[in-house]
Scaffold this motif. Sequence first.
Motif, PDB file in Angstrom:
ATOM      1  N   GLY A  47       0.836  -1.199   0.000  1.00 30.22           N
ATOM      2  CA  GLY A  47       0.000   0.000   0.000  1.00 30.22           C
ATOM      3  C   GLY A  47       0.867   1.243   0.000  1.00 30.22           C
ATOM      4  O   GLY A  47       2.057   1.192   0.308  1.00 30.22           O
ATOM      5  N   VAL A  48       0.283   2.365  -0.342  1.00 32.36           N
ATOM      6  CA  VAL A  48       1.013   3.626  -0.304  1.00 32.36           C
ATOM      7  C   VAL A  48       1.505   3.867   1.125  1.00 32.36           C
ATOM      8  O   VAL A  48       0.757   3.659   2.077  1.00 32.36           O
ATOM      9  CB  VAL A  48       0.101   4.797  -0.737  1.00 32.36           C
ATOM     10  CG1 VAL A  48       0.891   6.098  -0.782  1.00 32.36           C
ATOM     11  CG2 VAL A  48      -0.533   4.512  -2.081  1.00 32.36           C
ATOM     12  N   PRO A  49       2.758   4.269   1.322  1.00 32.32           N
ATOM     13  CA  PRO A  49       3.202   4.600   2.680  1.00 32.32           C
ATOM     14  C   PRO A  49       2.277   5.616   3.342  1.00 32.32           C
ATOM     15  O   PRO A  49       1.745   6.496   2.687  1.00 32.32           O
ATOM     16  CB  PRO A  49       4.606   5.199   2.445  1.00 32.32           C
ATOM     17  CG  PRO A  49       5.092   4.512   1.210  1.00 32.32           C
ATOM     18  CD  PRO A  49       3.860   4.384   0.337  1.00 32.32           C
ATOM     19  N   LEU A 199       2.235  12.354   4.608  1.00 29.93           N
ATOM     20  CA  LEU A 199       3.551  12.438   3.982  1.00 29.93           C
ATOM     21  C   LEU A 199       4.169  13.819   4.192  1.00 29.93           C
ATOM     22  O   LEU A 199       5.382  13.942   4.414  1.00 29.93           O
ATOM     23  CB  LEU A 199       3.447  12.123   2.487  1.00 29.93           C
ATOM     24  CG  LEU A 199       3.241  10.649   2.135  1.00 29.93           C
ATOM     25  CD1 LEU A 199       2.846  10.510   0.659  1.00 29.93           C
ATOM     26  CD2 LEU A 199       4.502   9.832   2.422  1.00 29.93           C
ATOM     27  N   LEU A 200       3.346  14.856   4.111  1.00 27.96           N
ATOM     28  CA  LEU A 200       3.834  16.213   4.363  1.00 27.96           C
ATOM     29  C   LEU A 200       4.325  16.337   5.803  1.00 27.96           C
ATOM     30  O   LEU A 200       5.414  16.881   6.069  1.00 27.96           O
ATOM     31  CB  LEU A 200       2.727  17.226   4.088  1.00 27.96           C
ATOM     32  CG  LEU A 200       3.093  18.701   4.292  1.00 27.96           C
ATOM     33  CD1 LEU A 200       4.124  19.155   3.259  1.00 27.96           C
ATOM     34  CD2 LEU A 200       1.846  19.575   4.218  1.00 27.96           C
ATOM     35  N   SER A 215       9.986   9.305   2.027  1.00 29.12           N
ATOM     36  CA  SER A 215       9.378   8.027   1.695  1.00 29.12           C
ATOM     37  C   SER A 215       9.480   7.694   0.201  1.00 29.12           C
ATOM     38  O   SER A 215      10.414   8.097  -0.480  1.00 29.12           O
ATOM     39  CB  SER A 215       7.921   7.987   2.190  1.00 29.12           C
ATOM     40  OG  SER A 215       7.407   6.679   2.155  1.00 29.12           O
ATOM     41  N   ILE A 216       8.518   6.959  -0.295  1.00 28.63           N
ATOM     42  CA  ILE A 216       8.602   6.268  -1.581  1.00 28.63           C
ATOM     43  C   ILE A 216       8.892   7.209  -2.755  1.00 28.63           C
ATOM     44  O   ILE A 216       8.340   8.298  -2.856  1.00 28.63           O
ATOM     45  CB  ILE A 216       7.302   5.467  -1.839  1.00 28.63           C
ATOM     46  CG1 ILE A 216       7.486   4.454  -2.970  1.00 28.63           C
ATOM     47  CG2 ILE A 216       6.128   6.400  -2.102  1.00 28.63           C
ATOM     48  CD1 ILE A 216       6.350   3.440  -3.054  1.00 28.63           C
ATOM     49  N   LYS A 217       9.797   6.763  -3.632  1.00 24.60           N
ATOM     50  CA  LYS A 217      10.102   7.471  -4.882  1.00 24.60           C
ATOM     51  C   LYS A 217       9.659   6.582  -6.033  1.00 24.60           C
ATOM     52  O   LYS A 217      10.372   5.653  -6.416  1.00 24.60           O
ATOM     53  CB  LYS A 217      11.597   7.768  -4.983  1.00 24.60           C
ATOM     54  CG  LYS A 217      12.110   8.753  -3.946  1.00 24.60           C
ATOM     55  CD  LYS A 217      13.608   8.977  -4.105  1.00 24.60           C
ATOM     56  CE  LYS A 217      14.116   9.982  -3.083  1.00 24.60           C
ATOM     57  NZ  LYS A 217      15.591  10.167  -3.195  1.00 24.60           N
ATOM     58  N   GLN A 236       3.352  11.838  -5.946  1.00 21.76           N
ATOM     59  CA  GLN A 236       3.915  10.672  -5.257  1.00 21.76           C
ATOM     60  C   GLN A 236       2.811   9.670  -4.900  1.00 21.76           C
ATOM     61  O   GLN A 236       2.937   8.463  -5.146  1.00 21.76           O
ATOM     62  CB  GLN A 236       4.631  11.166  -4.001  1.00 21.76           C
ATOM     63  CG  GLN A 236       5.286  10.103  -3.129  1.00 21.76           C
ATOM     64  CD  GLN A 236       5.860  10.722  -1.855  1.00 21.76           C
ATOM     65  OE1 GLN A 236       5.486  11.833  -1.449  1.00 21.76           O
ATOM     66  NE2 GLN A 236       6.778  10.014  -1.224  1.00 21.76           N
ATOM     67  N   VAL A 237       1.727  10.174  -4.348  1.00 19.64           N
ATOM     68  CA  VAL A 237       0.599   9.315  -3.968  1.00 19.64           C
ATOM     69  C   VAL A 237      -0.083   8.756  -5.213  1.00 19.64           C
ATOM     70  O   VAL A 237      -0.354   7.547  -5.303  1.00 19.64           O
ATOM     71  CB  VAL A 237      -0.413  10.098  -3.103  1.00 19.64           C
ATOM     72  CG1 VAL A 237      -1.617   9.220  -2.760  1.00 19.64           C
ATOM     73  CG2 VAL A 237       0.250  10.607  -1.830  1.00 19.64           C
ATOM     74  N   TYR A 238      -0.348   9.616  -6.179  1.00 14.32           N
ATOM     75  CA  TYR A 238      -1.086   9.198  -7.377  1.00 14.32           C
ATOM     76  C   TYR A 238      -0.338   8.111  -8.146  1.00 14.32           C
ATOM     77  O   TYR A 238      -0.930   7.078  -8.499  1.00 14.32           O
ATOM     78  CB  TYR A 238      -1.319  10.407  -8.270  1.00 14.32           C
ATOM     79  CG  TYR A 238      -1.939  10.056  -9.609  1.00 14.32           C
ATOM     80  CD1 TYR A 238      -3.287   9.707  -9.696  1.00 14.32           C
ATOM     81  CD2 TYR A 238      -1.181  10.065 -10.776  1.00 14.32           C
ATOM     82  CE1 TYR A 238      -3.861   9.377 -10.914  1.00 14.32           C
ATOM     83  CE2 TYR A 238      -1.744   9.743 -12.003  1.00 14.32           C
ATOM     84  CZ  TYR A 238      -3.076   9.392 -12.065  1.00 14.32           C
ATOM     85  OH  TYR A 238      -3.644   9.052 -13.272  1.00 14.32           O
TER      86      TYR A 238
END
Length: 336
Positions: A47-49, A199-200, A215-217, A236-238
């Motif tokens: 899942g998305v972090p 994330l922010l 986090s994730i790249k 990043q999320v999208y």
Amino acid sequence: MTHKPPYLKDEGFELVLAELNEALNPVEKRLVSGFDAPQYPMLLVAGVPRSGTTLLMQRLISTFELGYPSNLMARFWRAPYMGARLVQELRRGNRRQGSNLVSELGSTYGYEEPHEFTYFWGHWFPFGETHQPREELIASIDYSLLRQELAAVESAFGLPLAFKNPVVFSLNMETLARALPTSIFLVCRRHPWYVARSLLQGRVKLHGTVEEWFSIKPAEYASLRDLPVAQQIAGQVYHTCQKIDRSMARLESDRFLIVDYDELCQQPAEVLSSIARRVSAKGCELRATGAKVSPVAVRDRQGMSDADLELKNAVGEFFGSSLARWGESKERLMGS
């Protein structure tokens, strides 16, 4: 004496651990050479972090008898079988306690709390400028040795295994599904607004500024890094959600289960029961620990403040009409 937050590393100790792992690895390879592949269903939390992956993992290890990388075992990332055997030896005669459900930026406190095992998974799926490995690296991975390692760890615990790594698993779902045929992905889902806000906040907590990436790249990182902060995070999320969605579309429906963040918080017993049923359908019954399963507060009920408006708008720009359908389908993250 104050305790350092778990997400901050002790660089001196990291060097000691690196040398220890290099020394142990040749012995580890010899020890696991007689193993083949995991036999039990293996739970991979993706899942998305910032979507509830740590909470789900903590719930899993509290509710079911599972093998998993604890904060202690994670120190043996090049010798996980030896680490698992050490953990089991130290537990002998003592009943494992459930998770305290406490975490900071995905990291946990305590020897028995779950760890993302990032060094282990990062060894198999190396990171470059982004967290998405290049195709030639994916093709060069010795998956038979990975299966041997995991089979050995499974034998050390004598239980089904559970792992949580939202970065590696979310970006390599199809590859892992092929390499680990018994794996089941538990895909955490949380509304993109709140993932973006978290994330922010993670940027500020880890770096002290919103300007540094956290986090994730995803593979699209190069096209995002020079955008304004709100667009960076929204993208990043999208793009991570898109990657997960495309991967699930190519998997058989029994290879994944979507776990909604609100439901995980408010109805944890029902969520955990659905996971147990999915594992049971694979011919394996998860043993319950008997631990009490109580709801926890849903942080998203705090709402979005005016200060979050720019971030909220950026998320809307990236997701478009799919944002309005969020939550309607349990089969896919973003709908059709």
